[in-house]
Structures are given as C-alpha cells and as structure tokens.
Design a protein around this motif. Structure first.
Motif, PDB file in Angstrom:
ATOM      1  N   ILE D  11      13.951 -10.092   2.908  1.00 22.91           N
ATOM      2  CA  ILE D  11      13.220  -8.735   2.769  1.00 22.91           C
ATOM      3  C   ILE D  11      14.098  -7.655   2.519  1.00 22.91           C
ATOM      4  O   ILE D  11      13.828  -6.563   1.836  1.00 22.91           O
ATOM      5  N   LEU D  12      15.409  -7.630   3.104  1.00 24.09           N
ATOM      6  CA  LEU D  12      16.340  -6.644   2.843  1.00 24.09           C
ATOM      7  C   LEU D  12      16.731  -6.634   1.234  1.00 24.09           C
ATOM      8  O   LEU D  12      16.543  -5.568   0.751  1.00 24.09           O
ATOM      9  N   VAL D  13      16.883  -7.673   0.808  1.00 27.66           N
ATOM     10  CA  VAL D  13      17.248  -7.776  -0.455  1.00 27.66           C
ATOM     11  C   VAL D  13      15.960  -7.431  -1.528  1.00 27.66           C
ATOM     12  O   VAL D  13      16.183  -6.722  -2.377  1.00 27.66           O
ATOM     13  N   THR D  14      14.714  -7.881  -0.955  1.00 34.54           N
ATOM     14  CA  THR D  14      13.586  -7.311  -2.022  1.00 34.54           C
ATOM     15  C   THR D  14      13.588  -5.518  -1.681  1.00 34.54           C
ATOM     16  O   THR D  14      13.472  -5.246  -2.915  1.00 34.54           O
ATOM     17  N   GLY D  15      13.894  -5.189  -0.680  1.00 28.39           N
ATOM     18  CA  GLY D  15      13.870  -3.521  -0.443  1.00 28.39           C
ATOM     19  C   GLY D  15      15.095  -3.038  -1.355  1.00 28.39           C
ATOM     20  O   GLY D  15      14.562  -2.181  -2.178  1.00 28.39           O
ATOM     21  N   VAL D  16      16.258  -3.743  -1.554  1.00 32.53           N
ATOM     22  CA  VAL D  16      17.058  -3.277  -2.467  1.00 32.53           C
ATOM     23  C   VAL D  16      16.839  -3.298  -3.780  1.00 32.53           C
ATOM     24  O   VAL D  16      16.768  -2.488  -4.799  1.00 32.53           O
ATOM     25  N   ILE D  17      16.062  -4.548  -3.941  1.00 33.69           N
ATOM     26  CA  ILE D  17      15.695  -4.670  -5.633  1.00 33.69           C
ATOM     27  C   ILE D  17      14.432  -3.726  -5.765  1.00 33.69           C
ATOM     28  O   ILE D  17      14.464  -3.188  -6.877  1.00 33.69           O
ATOM     29  N   PHE D  18      13.531  -3.554  -4.866  1.00 32.39           N
ATOM     30  CA  PHE D  18      12.494  -2.387  -5.220  1.00 32.39           C
ATOM     31  C   PHE D  18      13.182  -1.003  -5.667  1.00 32.39           C
ATOM     32  O   PHE D  18      12.781  -0.697  -6.645  1.00 32.39           O
ATOM     33  N   VAL D  19      14.007  -0.849  -5.021  1.00 35.19           N
ATOM     34  CA  VAL D  19      14.593   0.529  -5.299  1.00 35.19           C
ATOM     35  C   VAL D  19      15.451   0.543  -6.768  1.00 35.19           C
ATOM     36  O   VAL D  19      15.163   1.429  -7.528  1.00 35.19           O
ATOM     37  N   LEU D  20      16.167  -0.464  -6.707  1.00 36.57           N
ATOM     38  CA  LEU D  20      16.929  -0.685  -8.071  1.00 36.57           C
ATOM     39  C   LEU D  20      16.018  -0.765  -9.242  1.00 36.57           C
ATOM     40  O   LEU D  20      16.132  -0.397 -10.266  1.00 36.57           O
ATOM     41  N   GLY D  21      14.870  -1.379  -8.810  1.00 41.58           N
ATOM     42  CA  GLY D  21      13.988  -1.574  -9.960  1.00 41.58           C
ATOM     43  C   GLY D  21      13.256  -0.318 -10.486  1.00 41.58           C
ATOM     44  O   GLY D  21      13.091  -0.191 -11.494  1.00 41.58           O
ATOM     45  N   GLY D  22      13.081   0.402  -9.169  1.00 32.94           N
ATOM     46  CA  GLY D  22      12.374   1.783  -9.480  1.00 32.94           C
ATOM     47  C   GLY D  22      13.301   2.603 -10.372  1.00 32.94           C
ATOM     48  O   GLY D  22      12.927   3.178 -11.354  1.00 32.94           O
ATOM     49  N   PHE D  23      14.721   2.554 -10.077  1.00 31.29           N
ATOM     50  CA  PHE D  23      15.733   3.294 -10.766  1.00 31.29           C
ATOM     51  C   PHE D  23      15.462   2.869 -12.202  1.00 31.29           C
ATOM     52  O   PHE D  23      15.784   3.814 -13.179  1.00 31.29           O
ATOM     53  N   PHE D  24      15.673   1.407 -12.409  1.00 34.50           N
ATOM     54  CA  PHE D  24      15.724   0.854 -13.642  1.00 34.50           C
ATOM     55  C   PHE D  24      14.564   1.294 -14.812  1.00 34.50           C
ATOM     56  O   PHE D  24      14.690   1.865 -15.654  1.00 34.50           O
ATOM     57  N   VAL D  25      13.327   1.182 -13.931  1.00 30.15           N
ATOM     58  CA  VAL D  25      12.170   1.663 -14.669  1.00 30.15           C
ATOM     59  C   VAL D  25      12.345   3.278 -15.132  1.00 30.15           C
ATOM     60  O   VAL D  25      11.957   3.304 -16.221  1.00 30.15           O
ATOM     61  N   SER D  26      12.739   3.885 -14.172  1.00 36.20           N
ATOM     62  CA  SER D  26      12.620   5.333 -14.257  1.00 36.20           C
ATOM     63  C   SER D  26      13.646   5.697 -15.373  1.00 36.20           C
ATOM     64  O   SER D  26      13.463   6.461 -16.312  1.00 36.20           O
ATOM     65  N   ARG D  27      14.732   4.800 -15.476  1.00 33.83           N
ATOM     66  CA  ARG D  27      15.755   4.970 -16.478  1.00 33.83           C
ATOM     67  C   ARG D  27      15.446   4.825 -17.998  1.00 33.83           C
ATOM     68  O   ARG D  27      15.360   5.577 -18.948  1.00 33.83           O
ATOM     69  N   LEU D  28      14.366   3.587 -17.840  1.00 38.88           N
ATOM     70  CA  LEU D  28      13.637   3.245 -19.271  1.00 38.88           C
ATOM     71  C   LEU D  28      12.789   4.071 -19.680  1.00 38.88           C
ATOM     72  O   LEU D  28      12.689   4.466 -20.721  1.00 38.88           O
ATOM     73  N   VAL D  29      11.941   4.679 -18.678  1.00 37.31           N
ATOM     74  CA  VAL D  29      10.726   5.291 -19.056  1.00 37.31           C
ATOM     75  C   VAL D  29      11.065   6.964 -19.127  1.00 37.31           C
ATOM     76  O   VAL D  29      10.612   7.468 -20.120  1.00 37.31           O
ATOM     77  N   GLY D  30      11.800   7.294 -18.159  1.00 34.42           N
ATOM     78  CA  GLY D  30      12.282   8.815 -18.199  1.00 34.42           C
ATOM     79  C   GLY D  30      13.147   9.151 -19.102  1.00 34.42           C
ATOM     80  O   GLY D  30      14.003   8.471 -19.776  1.00 34.42           O
ATOM     81  N   PRO D  31      13.107  10.508 -19.291  1.00 31.26           N
ATOM     82  CA  PRO D  31      14.172  10.756 -20.549  1.00 31.26           C
ATOM     83  C   PRO D  31      15.387  10.815 -19.455  1.00 31.26           C
ATOM     84  O   PRO D  31      15.597  10.861 -18.363  1.00 31.26           O
ATOM     85  N   ASN D  32      16.882  10.846 -20.376  1.00 29.80           N
ATOM     86  CA  ASN D  32      18.002  11.204 -19.720  1.00 29.80           C
ATOM     87  C   ASN D  32      18.835  11.790 -20.521  1.00 29.80           C
ATOM     88  O   ASN D  32      19.424  11.199 -21.611  1.00 29.80           O
ATOM     89  N   ASN D  33      18.754  13.243 -20.715  1.00 25.85           N
ATOM     90  CA  ASN D  33      19.595  13.956 -21.379  1.00 25.85           C
ATOM     91  C   ASN D  33      20.232  15.061 -20.455  1.00 25.85           C
ATOM     92  O   ASN D  33      19.747  16.239 -20.502  1.00 25.85           O
TER      93      ASN D  33
END
Lengths: 181, 376, 365, 118
Positions: D11-33
């Motif tokens: 569960i802990l690892v899932t939580g971490v993956i959840f957050v990192l996944g969120g960051f990753f998707v955000s990085r992918l979708v969102g602008p970064n400049n």
C-alpha cells in the motif's frame, strides 16, 4: 418650501440649521468662534471674514506658533491639509482646514509660499494626521516640509518625475487633458 | 526602523524579519502594501505603502466642469458613492448659491443611509471572511443585493450611482421606491439580529476581537480618524450631528458610540449604525413630501466664484470632506478630497504594534479600508 | 445463504480459496489479493476525494444560501472531475530559492501517509487491508508522518508565508495529536485491543460512545475537536489561514503538487471520521437495541458497508459544518485551548476511563 | 502477521507510485516553461527581500519539546490500556500514579509559564 414638521432635536451642539432644515451657509461652528479667533490671531493676520469657513492668511514664519496656539485652544482636528498652485502669481498656497471634535468650529489657514522653492515648517508634531497629508503635498506639489519625520513620496512611485498637481505639469502618457472654456 | 525604504534588501537580524503584506494579499482588500516587521508571529511595526490605485482624480477635477466631475466622485469610495456625490454637490451649491428642493433633500438622505447600510453589510461579510468564517460573507452579500436592487431601479446603476447632482438629484425616484425601501427596512431589521446570532455571539469572534487593537480616543483624534473607527473609542463625533447638513437636523437618531476602542467596539458600532440608519430612513420616508421638484434649475456649466469652499459629509467610513477653490471660471482651481480612509489608515501602524499577524488582519478589517478612496 | 454484500468476510475467504486454487499457491493468491487491494484503494482514493470535494462545495453552498457547483454535469457532479483535469494540466513550479528535493518530497510524504492509513480502516466484516493487532497505534504513528510533510513543504518553500504556516502547523498538529491520542486511549481499556476489526466486534451490544459511561461521550468530543485541528480544518486552519498567510504552507505549490496536499486533506477528513466511527460508533456494526429483535432485523437489512459509510458521512458532515460556521482561532488561543483545556481534560478522561473499566462500570455487559 | 507487513508495504508503495504517477502525468500533460519571474517566491506581488529561512521565536520549540515528552509517555500507556482489565487494581493504581506524574508535569509547565505563547 413647506414647514409643517418641526425638527426633533433642535439642541444639537453645533447645529446651525433653521427650522426648515436648510443649513445656512454663513458662520461656522459655535457662537464663540469669532471672539476666540480674535484672541488667537490678534490683529496682524490677514483675516477674510466674509468667507465660510473663516479664512486667515498668515505668514510662513508664524505658522508653527499659530498652529500651536490653535491646538492649545481646542482645535484638535486637522481636517485636511493641501496646497493650491497659482502659477500666474508665482505662489503655492498651503491650506490648513482646522476644526475640532466637540463644537465642529471650522477655520482655514492659508500660507503663501514662493512657487520656485516652496518650503515650510511641518505641523505633523502638532496634529499627527498632518504627517501623511504633508507627504501627499510634497509628493504632488514638491513643497518641502522642514523637520518632517519621514518626507517621502506617498502616492506616486519613488522614482516618479515631476509633481503632477502643479499647473505646469506635463505628462502626455498618463494625463489626458481635455480643456473646456 | 519602522520606515524602511521600499526596495532595498534588508539584512534581518536574528529574530526580526520583514514581510510584504500586499499589494496582492487577500486581507488588504485592494491594493495596499504593508511592510510588516515580525518577530515570529508578533508584529513589531507596519509601514503602509499606498498609491497603487492613484488615478489622479484631483488633477482630473481641474480639467472637468462641475457636472462632469460627479461620476469621478462615485469612484472614490465606491461603497459610499452617494455620500461622495453629495459632498461635491454641496460644495457646488455653496459656491454657486443653489437652493435644493426639499424632496431632493429627503431623497439624498434616504439614498445616503441606504448606501451606509450596504457598505456596512459588505464590511460585515468581509470581516467574517477575514476571521476565517466564510459564510457571513455571502449573508452580507445576500442582503446587500436588496439595497443594490433599490439603487438600480432608481439610478439605473448598482455601484457607482452618480445620482445626486448639483441642485438636487438627477431625476425623481422610481414609483415603487417608497414601497421597496419600506419592505427593505422591515426585512433588514430582524436580519441584523441574525447577524448577531451568526457572528457576534460566536465565542471565537469575541475572543479574536475583544481587547484587540485598542485605538485610544486621544491617538485617534491626533491621527484625524473619523467614523466608526473614532466612535468606537468613545468620541461622540458624527458630521451628521456636529456639522449637520441637508435635512439631518430633522432626523431623530443617535450616533453609535462604544467606549473600549478595540476591534469589538468598532464591530458593535457598525452594527448599531445600521440600526440607526434604518431609523433615519423610516423617518425620512414619513416626512418626504409626496410631490415636488427634485432638482433646482442649474446652468449647464456652473461658474465657480472666486473663493474657498469646504463641504463635509459623513460617509460610511468617516468624514469625507471636499475642499474646492474656485477662480471664477467653470473649471475649478483646485479640488482636494479628504477621504476618511486616508487618515484612518495612518493610525494603523500605531494600533497594530505588538499584536499578532492574525490580529493585524482583524484590526485592518475593522478599520474598513477602501483603497480607491485612500489613493484617489 | 446470505449474500456476499452482508458477509464480506466470507467473500474474502472464498476469494482467497478460489485464488489459491487458480494460482496453485497460497503466496501467489496473496500477491493477487495485494494487487487487487492496491488497485481498489487507488481508485477509491481518487473517487473519495472527488466526492468529498463535491460534497463540501455543495454543503458550503447550501449553508450559504446558494447552490454550489451546477454547471458541469447534472447538479455539477462533474465539477471536481473538471477541476482535477485542470490541475493535472497546470504547470508545476518550484520556486527558485527552495530546497527542491524536500519541496517535492513533501506532498509525497503527506499523501503516502494518508494513503497508508486507509489500509487499516475496517470497511466491512473482514474487509481490512492490513489487520494488525496494533492497528490503532500504527495508524496514529503513520498519520503523524503527514505533519512532517506539511512542515517540510512549508519550510522548503523558502517563502515567508509558507515558513510561518509550517511553524504554525508544526506547533498545532503535534499538540492536538496528543489530545486525539489520549481521547482514543481512554476507550482502549474498554475493549482491550488495538485491532480495528476486534474493536468493531466488541460493540455488538452497544456502541462505546454510550456504553462507556460518560468517558465515551467526552472522548468523542475531545477527539472530534482534536482531529479537526489535526486535519487543518476551520476553526483550526491556521496553517493555511488564507486571510493571513495567503495559503500558508502550500502557498508555493501548484498543479499536481498542490493537488496532493488537497487530496490528502480530504482523505484525512475521511480517516479521522472513520476512526471516530469505528471506535465510538461501532464501525460497520448496525444499530441494535437489545430485546427489540424485529427492529434489529430491520437494521440488519442494511449491509455493514452502508452502515460504515453512513456513519462516516455523518461525521464528515460535522467537520464540514464546523468549517462553514466558525471563524478561525488565533495561534496563541489555539495553543492555550489545547494545553490548558483539552490536555488536562483528556488526562482526566483517561483516568476516569481506567477507573470505570477496573470497577466494571460499563453498560450492556 | 508477516503477510500483513507485506500488505502495508504494498500500500505504501502504491501511495508513492500514485503520487509519482500524478507528477509524471502532470509533467507530460502540463506545460513546463519556467522563467525567473515565475520562480520568484510569492510575497504578495512584491520582490521579496531577505530569505524565508529565518530564526524563529522559541515559543514554537517549547511546545515541540512538551509534545515530545508527553507523546512518549502516552505511548507507554497503550500496552497498559490494552491489558487493564486483566491486571486488576494494582495495575490500575500504578497506571494512575504514572498519569498523575504526567498531569503534575503539565501543571508544572503551566505554572512555570511555558504554556504562554510568546
């Protein structure tokens, strides 16, 4: 004008309205104002008795003395402090509208200053509200107030050029002037 | 030490440090910048920086005729637009010797008191929000809507009404006006009690305001504070009583005065002022002549005779004074607007010293600052 | 045979049996179960946060004589979905003087700790992901890691408002955690276990809020207040204090980093309400009155999971009710309230509870 | 028991993956400049002066210390509370003495003025 309803509180201090409720634009404040002013100013001040509120022109040198005496005789409320620019006469007139919290007597002091180097003593230690008002006059008219504790621009940027409320101020960027008559 | 220059970087000593509160801060209500000197949570000093919405209205006045300047006076303290209009109208009437019809005088009183109520309603809501209670905000706005509706029906505008004009009011009131206002007074009187139940009776509100930010009457007078800010300290000063204008001498009302001078007192004074305003409105409605002119005949371009003219009104935040210097032409030589907030704000640094940062918000909120009024 | 929805413990057992058969080893079955649990919990968290945010906005709206979100979807139910899409599509910034590593670690700490706490919650008979015999202690321990995240996030931002917020939350949350712990501790002697499922089972005859004489109610009140403070909710939201600190510890956070804080806040509300429901209100246990069998059977018609979520929803509503009614306390008043009122009261409550238990003083034996 | 720890870890690892996944998707979708102005710390629209990391009033630490003391003691209560029904009156009295000492400590801190926020 009909007059069927008498006022319900005739005895309000400082009321100078007649029964019809129309304020009479004549003398300001309590009945004792004129004698009091005579006492304070003596005969040497240029006294404009016809004006409302009573307007007295004094010399810049006597400002602090006059202000102190006014403050001591109960004029505890500096309503406003401002300046008027008269470029044609080469003067900037500083106006002090002074009143008090009890009787609401009103009078204005005017002081004429040389337009090119306007400088006058501060009254911010007598009425602290003058602190910001003097800063504002400094900001907009370039009038220096001697011994002011903190004479900085108040409304405009610190690096603003010019003093906008002077009549000869020209700013084609910020100030759109449309003349009438 | 309390007056540090705006943009030099400060070397903080071990405990004190400086923080900018504003211009973009939820509690400064507009663009006010305070440089706050803190030690932990305690406020050691505050330096207000104003002028972010300085529009040079005084300069504009010198290029506008008397009639043209009215809309700009509505845009000073937009919550006391009627009172500011009135001050300018009074100065012009004084200068040009214009008589105002009686019906217009009554309409002016009703409008002014309505706008005082609406201003205090907004303040009450925002005060709750500043203290973290969001719900009062919308309650205040809900009731304010009704006042705005009344304004809209008669003036066609909800905020910057521009209704009072030289020689009376622009045009006669809407035909439902009396009914609407009476309905509103009947609706709103019990609503003030609801305000009491929702906010005033709350123990947290009382803890947060009682004894907090005491502005003693002597200091307040020194700084030229007016309005509820001054009256909370026990000074019974109200322009409507001390320098009556319009038909206020005919009205029977009390000035709301408290004694403590703290935030709670300022709160209580404002609530009481709303009740008194309702009382004035009711009297004015009883007394107003049913028919009659509402505007004296005035020339299109009013010549302002040579001289100095001072007009003072009690706006929602305190004394609004207007100083007009004429030179015999239609454009004035100089117009000075003395806004209540300007002087009230200058007393803020003195009041907040030694209180916590959360109290700074409370005190600022009870001072009820409106920045366009202060910056002009 | 009762349906699985009532006998979730049986469902789990049958599932394990079936999986063991299908995969051929008990361990493999557990691995599959773990994956299911992780997937279900992740989906649950996303859904829960969205629903709670929607409910919060609706509750707030109706309390404030307005309607809340109405535009996106019927009655605005898709509003939070739209909001989350927006949050994902935003740019996540790290301020230039910030400690970038800790800055990004903070939301992870906050979220992961809340997420882990969920695994102890007994949703239904047998339905607990992790059933420890020290579950209660464990959940309190993990929950306090979240404080660390808030503190670290605020501090790492290197923004004066954030640092102030972090310091506040540090001082506040740890203080109120004491009271929350003590309030729960006062009930522990009554059931003599720290396993959540056993705690629920101990309330077959009646919920501890009234079974424990007085101390149950007092403990519940203390826990409600203290846990509201722990969740950083009004009237204790001084760490955010948006009218003072412009956002407090999360001033600098944007996009997904902010979303994690936001998500964690709502999960925390759910967790504290769930703990409260489990310890004081019998968890998934239906409401029973001894002797009134007909009535009890009517209550039994509702599946345990409905009972659980119903109780939690009521408690969540109370927390939301607080938020939209009360103003915010000042930081010193907050600390004084904790240390001068709540703490002594919780200590006394614990002593009273201990005496009551030893004397066998509890109802419905 | 061990399997439960494994569950918790998952569960802990899932939580971490959840957050990192969120960051990753955000990085992918969102602008970064990012640019220097954007990355400026927020100080109400002004250029901040000084650092956010300043020394803080000791008031916070006093409470942190108090918390540390009390929290450790409270943890000791857990095993006691669990077995309270079995250990009888003697156990109760012993626990209450401990509780009293804790209470006394609180009173002591109170009287010494440590509970006043500076």
């Amino acid at each position: 004008m009909t007059n069927e309803k008498p006022p319900e509180n005739q005895s309000t201090p400082g009321t100078n309205a007649d029964i019809s409720g129309k304020p009479i634009p004549t003398e300001s404040g309590s009945k004792e104002l004129r004698p009091k002013l005579k006492e304070i100013f003596g005969a040497d001040a240029a006294f404009a008795p016809e004006s409302d509120p009573p307007r007295i022109t004094i010399k810049p040198e006597s400002l602090r003395e006059t202000a102190t005496r006014l403050r001591e005789s109960g004029f505890d409320y500096l309503l406003l402090l401002t300046a008027v620019d008269y470029p044609d006469e080469g003067k900037i007139q500083i106006v002090y509208a002074i009143t008090n919290f009890n009787e609401a007597d009103e009078l204005t002091l005017t002081v004429d200053l040389d337009r090119n180097a306007p400088e006058i003593d501060t009254v911010s230690d007598i009425w602290r509200t003058a602190d910001w008002h003097e800063r504002e006059v400094f900001d907009l008219f370039a009038v220096r107030f001697r011994n002011h504790p903190d004479l900085r621009r108040i409304l405009l940027d610190d690096n603003w050029e010019g003093y906008p409320l002077r009549k000869d101020y020209v700013d084609n960027v910020h100030n759109v002037v449309k003349r009438h008559g | 030490m309390s007056n540090i220059p705006a943009d030099t970087s400060i070397e903080p000593d071990f405990e004190d440090y400086y923080v900018n509160m504003g211009p973009q801060h939820p509690s400064t209500h507009g663009v006010l910048r305070l440089i706050v000197k803190l030690a932990g949570e305690t406020v050691l000093g505050v330096t207000p920086h104003i002028g972010f919405v300085h529009r040079g209205i005084e300069k504009m006045a010198e290029a506008l005729t008397a009639q043209q300047f009215f809309p700009l006076t509505s845009r000073l303290d937009y919550l006391s637009a009627h009172m500011n209009n009135w001050a300018w109208a009074m100065a012009i009437e004084k200068a040009a010797g214009i008589e105002v019809p009686e019906r217009a005088e009554y309409i002016r009183i009703i409008m002014s008191e309505l706008s005082r109520i609406s201003s205090h309603q907004l303040w009450w809501g925002v005060f709750g929000m500043d203290l973290g209670a969001f719900t009062p905000f919308l309650y205040g706005f809900r009731d304010r809507e009704r006042v705005n509706d009344i304004f809209e029906k008669t003036c066609g505008v909800r905020l910057t009404m521009n209704y009072i004009c030289a020689g009376g009011v622009r045009e006669d009131v809407d035909r439902d006006f009396e009914k609407d206002v009476r309905e509103f007074t009947d609706y709103f009187e019990p609503m003030i009690d609801e305000y009491d139940r929702l906010l005033s009776g709350n123990i947290i509100i009382q803890e947060r305001t009682k004894g907090v930010g005491v502005l003693d009457p002597e200091t307040a007078k020194q700084y030229g504070c007016t309005g509820p800010t001054l009256r909370a300290g026990g000074v019974d000063y109200d322009v409507r009583k001390n320098r009556p204008y319009g038909l206020y001498p005919r009205m029977d009302f009390k000035t709301a005065v408290a004694t403590e001078g703290d935030s709670w007192a300022r709160y209580v004074v404002r609530l009481e002022e709303m009740r008194q305003s309702l009382k004035i409105i009711r009297q004015a409605l009883d007394q107003i002549p049913a028919e009659g002119p509402v505007r004296a005949k005035t020339p299109m371009n009013i010549k302002i005779p040579d001289g100095h003219y001072l007009s003072r009104v009690e706006a929602a935040r305190g004394e609004f004074a207007l100083y007009l210097v004429g030179n015999g032409k239609i454009l004035p030589q100089r117009v000075k607007l003395r806004s209540p907030g300007f002087s009230n704000l200058s007393a803020l640094p003195e009041t907040v010293k030694g209180w916590r940062i959360a109290d700074l918000v409370t005190i600022m909120s009870t001072f009820d600052l409106v920045m366009p009024d202060i910056d002009r | 045979m009762e349906s699985y929805i009532y006998r979730t413990d049986k469902l789990i057992l049958d599932l394990t049996e079936w999986l063991t058969e299908a995969t051929g080893s008990a361990f493999a079955a557990e691995v599959v179960k773990m994956s299911i649990a992780a997937a279900v919990l992740s989906a649950f968290v996303g859904l829960l946060a969205m629903i709670l945010i929607y409910i919060e906005r609706k509750v707030a709206g109706h309390m404030q004589q307005r309607v809340g979100p109405m535009r996106v979807g019927p009655h605005g139910i898709l509003q939070t979905v739209a909001d989350s899409i927006k949050l994902v599509a935003k740019e996540g910034l790290t301020p230039k003087n910030a400690d970038a590593f800790i800055f990004n670690l903070a939301p992870l700490l906050v979220f992961a700790s809340s997420f882990a706490c969920l695994s102890f919650i007994p949703f239904s008979p047998g339905m607990t992901i992790v059933s420890f015999n020290v579950g209660l202690l464990f959940i309190l321990g993990i929950a306090s890691v979240g404080v660390l995240g808030i503190l670290a996030g605020g501090w790492a931002s290197n923004n004066k408002w954030s640092v102030l917020g972090a310091m506040r939350s540090g001082a506040q949350i740890i203080s109120y955690e004491l009271s929350a712990t003590l309030a729960l501790l006062a009930i522990v002697p009554f059931f003599g276990t720290l396993d959540f499922q056993e705690i629920v089972l101990s309330q077959q005859k009646g919920w501890w809020i009234w079974r424990a004489p007085g101390v149950g109610l007092l403990g519940f009140l203390i826990y409600t207040i203290a846990s509201t403070a722990e969740c950083n909710r009004t009237p204790f939201d001084i760490a955010e204090g948006e009218s003072e600190l412009t956002g407090g510890f999360h001033t600098e956070y944007s996009a997904m980093k902010f979303a994690m804080f936001f998500l964690a806040e709502f999960i925390n509300i759910f967790i504290v309400s769930a703990i409260s429901a489990t310890v004081f209100f019998g968890g998934w246990m239906p409401f029973h009155i001894e002797g009134l069998d007909t009535l009890n059977r009517v209550f039994d018609l509702l599946p345990p999971i409905v009972w659980f979520f119903g109780k939690v929803a009521c408690l969540v509503f109370v927390v939301m009710w607080f938020r939209w009614t009360f103003p915010r306390l000042r930081v010193d008043q907050l600390m004084h309230f904790e240390w001068k009122y709540l703490m002594p009261l919780s200590l006394i409550n614990l002593a009273l509870a201990a005496i009551a238990v030893s004397a066998g003083l509890y109802f419905f034996n | 028991m061990e399997i439960n720890i494994l569950y918790l870890l998952t569960i802990l690892v899932t939580g971490v993956i959840f957050v990192l996944g969120g960051f990753f998707v955000s990085r992918l979708v969102g602008p970064n400049n990012p640019n220097p102005v954007k990355r400026e710390p927020y100080e109400c629209g002004e250029i901040p002066f000084g650092e956010g990391w300043t020394r803080f009033n000791v008031g916070y630490y006093i409470f942190a210390l108090l918390f540390l003391i009390f929290e450790v003691e409270v943890v000791f209560f857990f095993p006691w509370a669990v077995v309270l029904r079995e250990i009888g009156v003697l156990g109760l009295i012993e626990g209450l003495i401990f509780l009293f000492v804790l209470f006394f400590g609180l009173i002591f801190a109170w009287r010494k003025g440590y509970l006043v926020w500076h």
